[in-house]
Design an enzyme around this catalytic site. Structure first.
Site, PDB file in Angstrom:
ATOM      1  N   LYS A 190     -23.610 -26.100 -13.968  1.00  0.00           N
ATOM      2  CA  LYS A 190     -22.548 -26.604 -14.829  1.00  0.00           C
ATOM      3  C   LYS A 190     -22.485 -25.733 -16.089  1.00  0.00           C
ATOM      4  CE  LYS A 190     -20.610 -31.034 -16.229  1.00  0.00           C
ATOM      5  NZ  LYS A 190     -20.807 -32.503 -16.203  1.00  0.00           N
ATOM      6  N   HIS A 226     -20.127 -33.116 -20.887  1.00  0.00           N
ATOM      7  CA  HIS A 226     -19.207 -33.819 -19.999  1.00  0.00           C
ATOM      8  C   HIS A 226     -18.022 -34.363 -20.796  1.00  0.00           C
ATOM      9  CE1 HIS A 226     -18.209 -36.051 -16.284  1.00  0.00           C
ATOM     10  NE2 HIS A 226     -17.643 -36.890 -17.130  1.00  0.00           N
ATOM     11  N   SER A 259     -11.373 -42.343 -10.449  1.00  0.00           N
ATOM     12  CA  SER A 259     -12.320 -43.397 -10.121  1.00  0.00           C
ATOM     13  C   SER A 259     -13.101 -42.858  -8.936  1.00  0.00           C
ATOM     14  CB  SER A 259     -11.592 -44.695  -9.762  1.00  0.00           C
ATOM     15  OG  SER A 259     -12.512 -45.737  -9.563  1.00  0.00           O
ATOM     16  N   ARG A 306      -0.120 -66.007  10.327  1.00  0.00           N
ATOM     17  CA  ARG A 306      -0.820 -64.778  10.730  1.00  0.00           C
ATOM     18  C   ARG A 306      -0.348 -64.297  12.102  1.00  0.00           C
ATOM     19  NH1 ARG A 306      -6.704 -66.079  13.213  1.00  0.00           N
ATOM     20  NH2 ARG A 306      -6.310 -68.173  13.991  1.00  0.00           N
ATOM     21  N   GLU A 352     -13.807 -51.694   3.888  1.00  0.00           N
ATOM     22  CA  GLU A 352     -12.474 -51.918   3.342  1.00  0.00           C
ATOM     23  C   GLU A 352     -12.071 -50.894   2.292  1.00  0.00           C
ATOM     24  OE1 GLU A 352     -14.046 -55.577   5.159  1.00  0.00           O
ATOM     25  OE2 GLU A 352     -14.837 -54.239   3.594  1.00  0.00           O
ATOM     26  N   ARG A 373      -4.549 -69.145   8.378  1.00  0.00           N
ATOM     27  CA  ARG A 373      -5.125 -69.393   9.694  1.00  0.00           C
ATOM     28  C   ARG A 373      -4.494 -70.573  10.434  1.00  0.00           C
ATOM     29  NH1 ARG A 373     -11.623 -70.204  10.478  1.00  0.00           N
ATOM     30  NH2 ARG A 373     -11.646 -70.960  12.616  1.00  0.00           N
TER      31      ARG A 373
END
Length: 611
Positions: A210, A223, A89, A299, A347, A464
């Site tokens: 390639k 490919h 990925s 938390r 993230e 929270r």
């Protein structure tokens, strides 16, 4: 060839060597050529050192076969320990390399981390998250090679991924950049000699063709497709002519340079350490007053638990995405700054860097809002394929944070992470991932401890609002466990996390109508199915599962267990609409149809259906 035979310091017979240089193949579809080199070098493969064997050329014919260690993309969990993480990925390899580089620094190693990146995958934003992060943290032991052949899968890459644009971008990001002809062996060697010899990480932008060496492969799109058998003889002849024309023709390739002598770094066994009592841990974190008042958010308790984990287990590290003052990972950061890595608002890079740290023997805790971890679901799944020992903690989960609105609320995380709990791991006993959802501070402390004991993926939700303490400090928590907080024989309410407190109110409302409800705190998934069925049978064979998130979570899990067990009826009640900002948690719960009164009404209606 230059990397694996001449540049990297590694031992083909011992790919687990603790000081060896590492190669991350971000462009994972290129793995067959690496397999060929591993076979030529007689490298060890296998899922463990005890079951390792030397890879031979004969094994290459088993590429992608179900019984082979040679998967179609790199995957160390399937038996090729030369790699540190599953890739394929695209866009994630540079982040994994960053994690490996951080680990080398923590272990005091001078190992270098090389990563091969396709020019097409350079369109992925995560590449540039990682490029930023590597410069931020001064990881000069990273060398990134961009394979600039101008071709993607369906067509040529965008001009924005051309070699000259990549050079300009990398320089702007603060990297030292060398641009070379990727087929010029002398230029390749000269470029790699610059690795690790600057106060900047090195990027090599290599112009390549390639299918170089075989004219037929330079025509059209090959490919992922092999040449037909009828074209193989001509291709072999073309490769022989190309090899004969190279300046190094006839030179034998020997073993790569040996890695420096080193012992495996010491790692404490999580099963050998003794955690302090809940009260002692909270007192040490400055939360003793809140405990005395009997009210504390999960938390905050998690922050204290993470600090204890860091004290007991030197391999525990923490990563956070610019919200450590909300996740309370800041407690760990202040206590162990060398083992805390601020990833800022990126993230995807954070999760993949954690996978790299895990591959080097560390136990990373990844912290952000549950909603923001959703940006990295693909990276979490790739970490699970690698069997990475990553712990993720999503704060501000569900809808109880109220005022900030749905853009900050984790609502899909339960269904996503629950999916990992439905698949068996390699030992066939544990799931691929454990999921914990503590209802109070004691549970949060104990569930953090449980995460350290499982050598694999774990996810925990925290909340929270401050909530009352439900458990005394001696209460035991275990994987797959649940607690019965209230006994009744008319039906059961099953909840987890913040919704346990809301369900308690619903139990009281039902009692006013002479309905005796059992309340089950199902704090872990997968849940012990046999025990749960027994508990539900004692509660009249009926259960209402309540959640403050969207479907596919605890309700689905309990319904599936009931369907297998038979003679049980289950109803589910989750968010009935997309939430919005409200002034209080009670308002948003009622707005979404999961307030205490609505739960009680739903339970009564459910009971009447069976009359």
């Amino acid at each position: 060839v230059h990397l694996m035979y001449r540049q990297m310091r590694w031992d083909p017979a011992n790919p687990w060597h603790p000081a060896a240089d590492r190669l991350v193949l971000s462009e994972g579809h290129a793995v067959p050529i690496v397999y060929a080199a591993l076979a030529d070098l007689g490298a060890s493969v296998g899922r463990s050192e005890s079951s390792a064997f030397r890879l031979t050329a004969n094994e290459l014919d088993q590429l992608r076969a179900v019984g082979s260690v040679l998967d179609g993309h790199p995957n160390p969990a399937e038996g090729v320990p030369f790699f540190d993480a599953a890739t394929g990925s695209l866009g994630q390899g540079l982040s994994v390399a960053a994690g490996l580089a951080l680990a080398a620094r923590l272990d005091g190693r001078d190992r270098r981390i090389y990563v091969l990146i396709g020019d097409g995958e350079a369109r992925e934003g995560q590449i540039w998250e990682a490029a930023d992060f590597i410069v931020d943290h001064g990881l000069t032991n990273v060398c990134a090679v961009f394979n600039s052949n101008g071709q993607g899968q369906a067509a040529n890459v965008s001009p924005q991924q051309s070699a000259d644009r990549l050079v300009a971008k990398l320089k702007a990001f603060g990297w030292r950049v060398v641009e070379i002809d990727g087929h010029d062996a002398a230029a390749v060697a000269t470029a790699f000699r610059k690795a690790g010899k600057s106060d900047k990480p090195l990027a090599i932008v290599a112009h390549t063709i390639k299918g170089w060496g075989v004219e037929e492969l330079q025509k059209g799109n090959w490919h992922g497709k092999p040449l037909p058998e009828s074209a193989l003889d001509a291709a072999y002849a073309a490769l022989d002519r190309t090899a004969a024309a190279l300046p190094a023709a006839g030179a034998k390739l020997g073993l790569p340079p040996a890695p420096p002598a080193a012992h495996a770094p010491a790692r404490a066994k999580p099963t050998d350490v003794e955690w302090p009592s809940f009260h002692a841990a909270m007192q040490a974190a400055g939360l003793g007053g809140a405990v005395e008042k009997g009210k504390l958010s999960t938390r905050r308790a998690y922050g204290a638990a993470l600090k204890i984990a860091g004290e007991l287990l030197p391999q525990v590290v923490a990563l956070d995405g610019d919200v450590s003052n909300s996740t309370f990972a800041e407690m760990f950061a202040k206590a162990y700054p060398a083992r805390f890595f601020e990833c800022k608002i990126a993230e995807q890079n954070m999760v993949s860097a954690a996978a790299g740290l895990s591959a080097a023997g560390f136990m990373p805790f990844v912290n952000s809002f549950a909603k923001f971890i959703a940006r990295a679901y693909d990276q979490v799944e790739m970490a699970s394929i690698s069997r990475a020992n990553v712990k993720l903690v999503g704060s501000h989960a569900g809808i109880s944070l109220a005022a900030d609105g749905p853009s900050q609320m984790g609502l899909l995380d339960v269904a996503f992470f629950r999916a990992f709990t439905t698949v068996r791991g390699d030992d066939r006993r544990n799931p691929v991932g454990w999921f914990y959802h503590p209802a109070d501070a004691v549970a949060a402390y104990q569930c953090t401890r449980l995460m350290t004991l499982h050598p694999g993926l774990c996810y925990m939700r925290t909340h929270r609002p401050d909530v009352p303490l439900l458990y005394d400090a001696q209460t035991k928590f275990e994987p797959g466990g649940f607690h019965i907080l209230n006994g009744g024989d008319d039906l059961a309410l099953v909840a987890s996390g913040y919704m346990v407190h809301v369900a308690r109110q619903a139990v009281a409302l039902l009692a006013q109508q002479n309905i005796r409800a059992t309340l089950i705190d199902a704090y872990a998934l997968p849940i012990d199915a046999d025990r749960l069925c027994e508990a539900l049978q004692r509660a009249g064979g009926r259960a209402v599962v309540v959640e403050d998130n969207y479907g596919g979570g605890w309700g689905a899990a309990v319904a599936e267990i009931a369907a297998r067990g038979g003679r049980l009826r289950v109803a589910t009640l989750g968010c009935q609409r997309i939430p919005k900002s409200t002034r209080t948690a009670e308002e948003v719960l009622e707005y979404c149809g999961v307030g205490a009164t609505q739960i009680a009404d739903h339970a009564i209606a459910f009971m009447r259906q069976g009359e």
